[in-house]
Design an enzyme around this catalytic site. Structure first.
Site, short mmCIF file in Angstrom:
data_model
loop_
_atom_site.label_atom_id
_atom_site.label_comp_id
_atom_site.label_asym_id
_atom_site.label_seq_id
_atom_site.Cartn_x
_atom_site.Cartn_y
_atom_site.Cartn_z
N SER A 75 0.86 -1.18 0.00
CA SER A 75 0.00 0.00 0.00
C SER A 75 0.90 1.24 0.00
O SER A 75 0.85 2.06 0.90
CB SER A 75 -0.88 -0.02 1.25
OG SER A 75 -1.58 1.19 1.36
N GLY A 77 1.06 3.74 -2.14
CA GLY A 77 0.31 4.99 -2.34
C GLY A 77 1.01 5.98 -3.24
O GLY A 77 0.95 7.20 -3.02
N CYS A 135 -4.30 2.15 -9.73
CA CYS A 135 -3.68 1.95 -8.42
C CYS A 135 -4.76 1.72 -7.36
O CYS A 135 -5.66 2.54 -7.20
CB CYS A 135 -2.82 3.15 -8.03
SG CYS A 135 -2.06 2.89 -6.40
N GLY A 248 1.87 -9.53 -13.54
CA GLY A 248 1.33 -10.27 -12.40
C GLY A 248 1.60 -11.75 -12.46
O GLY A 248 1.42 -12.39 -13.50
N THR A 271 7.17 -8.51 -8.05
CA THR A 271 7.45 -8.98 -6.69
C THR A 271 8.62 -9.94 -6.64
O THR A 271 9.40 -9.93 -5.69
CB THR A 271 6.18 -9.65 -6.11
OG1 THR A 271 5.08 -8.75 -6.30
CG2 THR A 271 6.33 -9.93 -4.64
C1 LIG Z 1 5.92 -2.50 -3.82
C2 LIG Z 1 5.12 -2.34 -5.09
C3 LIG Z 1 4.93 -1.08 -5.64
C4 LIG Z 1 4.19 -0.91 -6.81
N1 LIG Z 1 4.05 0.34 -7.35
C5 LIG Z 1 3.38 0.48 -8.52
C6 LIG Z 1 3.28 1.75 -9.16
O1 LIG Z 1 3.83 2.76 -8.70
N2 LIG Z 1 2.57 1.84 -10.34
C7 LIG Z 1 1.97 0.73 -10.90
O2 LIG Z 1 1.35 0.85 -11.97
N3 LIG Z 1 2.07 -0.49 -10.33
C8 LIG Z 1 2.76 -0.64 -9.18
N4 LIG Z 1 2.87 -1.89 -8.61
C9 LIG Z 1 2.28 -3.07 -9.30
C10 LIG Z 1 3.34 -3.76 -10.18
O3 LIG Z 1 3.81 -2.91 -11.19
C11 LIG Z 1 2.79 -5.05 -10.84
O4 LIG Z 1 1.71 -4.71 -11.66
C12 LIG Z 1 2.34 -6.05 -9.80
O5 LIG Z 1 3.30 -6.15 -8.77
C13 LIG Z 1 2.08 -7.42 -10.40
O6 LIG Z 1 3.24 -8.07 -10.82
P1 LIG Z 1 4.03 -9.18 -9.94
O7 LIG Z 1 3.07 -10.27 -9.59
O8 LIG Z 1 5.14 -9.65 -10.84
O9 LIG Z 1 4.54 -8.47 -8.74
C14 LIG Z 1 3.61 -2.06 -7.43
C15 LIG Z 1 3.80 -3.34 -6.88
C16 LIG Z 1 4.55 -3.49 -5.72
C17 LIG Z 1 4.75 -4.89 -5.17
#
Ligand SMILES: Cc1cc2nc3c(=O)[nH]c(=O)nc-3n(C[C@H](O)[C@H](O)[C@H](O)COP(=O)(O)O)c2cc1C
Length: 293
Positions: A75, A77, A135, A248, A271
């Site tokens: 979260s 933000g 978001c 994802g 992640t």
């Molecule tokens: C710590 C963290 C911060 C994130 N910040 C953003 C962000 O600033 N903008 C955004 O579009 N997605 C953000 N995401 C989502 C990721 O870009 C991605 O869509 C999401 O983690 C799914 O992919 P994964 O399963 O490989 O982690 C964030 C995810 C995490 C874990």
């Protein structure tokens, strides 16, 4: 679109050849240059930056990260130093990146997305944008925009009028019809669709009845979400004519190949980087062994 199976690892995307389909997902890799010194960019096709907004944002109060048994709640933000700082102090350093950079843009109003893009246009460092209308961790804008196809259309149209660079619109899996929102983004001028942002999640401490995250509900990521993302990628890629970027659920090379087979043109990993900063190189090695490419 025509597919070949197994899918090719080398991709043609937005008119360029990418040796790797793997993009580092927004919010998990800074602006990319932070990883340069650590030599973590081998195997990376492109980096997507942390979200950039017009004004600086401190983000949500902590705790804003929690690791569950099978994934991560975040979260953050949209914490970022604001577009003017990014333009003056970060993009000049990011110019050393060995791969293309996409800037993730967020906003609290329909016009803010285009305003941020217009300011970034004076830099030649980035290839394009990822427009974040999804978001789950902010009160204003965020995912509430992405579930309304009319708002998605207006955001995309505004960005399209502000730049000639390609841009992807990143959609939410939480509510609304992702296919309708994708179609609206394409109508508004999007050059790709990112499927998708994090899923809403929560972890409650049963002793106190309180959420472990200050803002209570957060964005959940987990390898277990892969089938959900595969289904959404398949649905969206069958409905639209522009490329799909998946985001994802990736934890191994087979996952990337599966998402490509489902219709993704490029595949983000996020992640996984927190445990495996060299994940892109590892995914590439695995895919090459699996396909013989
Ligand atoms: C710590 C963290 C911060 C994130 N910040 C953003 C962000 O600033 N903008 C955004 O579009 N997605 C953000 N995401 C989502 C990721 O870009 C991605 O869509 C999401 O983690 C799914 O992919 P994964 O399963 O490989 O982690 C964030 C995810 C995490 C874990």
């Amino acid at each position: 679109m025509t597919f070949s199976f197994p899918p090719a690892i080398k991709r043609r995307f937005w008119g360029q050849v990418f040796e790797s389909p793997v993009m580092l997902a927004s919010g998990t890799a800074g602006f990319g240059h932070e990883l340069l010194d650590l030599n973590c960019l081998s195997g990376v096709g492109a980096v997507v930056s942390k979200a950039v907004t017009f004004k600086p944002r401190a983000g949500n109060p902590p705790p804003r990260l929690f690791e569950t048994s099978f994934g991560l709640l975040n979260s953050i933000g949209l914490a970022n130093p604001g577009v003017h700082h990014v333009l003056q102090h970060i993009l000049p350093i990011a110019a050393d990146l060995p791969c293309p950079l996409l800037i993730n843009v967020a906003g609290e109003s329909v016009s803010e997305f285009a305003d941020v893009v217009r300011i970034l246009e004076s830099s030649s460092v980035h290839l394009g944008y990822e427009i974040n209308v999804s978001c789950p961790n902010v009160a204003e804008g965020g995912a509430a925009f992405g579930v309304d196809p009319d708002v998605v259309f207006r955001v995309a149209q505004g960005v399209s009028n502000a730049t000639d660079r390609p841009f992807s619109v990143k959609l939410t899996p939480n509510g609304g019809d992702i296919v309708q929102s994708a179609e609206a983004a394409v109508q508004g001028g999007a050059s790709a669709i990112t499927v998708c942002n994090t899923f809403l999640g929560m972890h409650i401490d049963w002793r106190t009845g309180r959420s472990v995250i200050k803002r209570r509900v957060a964005g959940y990521t987990s390898p277990a979400l892969l089938p959900l993302v595969v289904a959404k990628v398949w649905q969206v890629s069958n409905a639209i004519s522009v490329p799909v970027i998946s985001s994802g659920g990736v934890s191994c090379g087979e996952d990337v190949l599966q998402l490509l087979a489902a219709g993704a043109d490029m595949v983000q990993v996020g992640t996984r980087l927190m445990r495996r900063p060299f994940a892109a190189a590892e995914l590439m090695d695995e895919m090459k062994k699996l396909t013989g490419e």
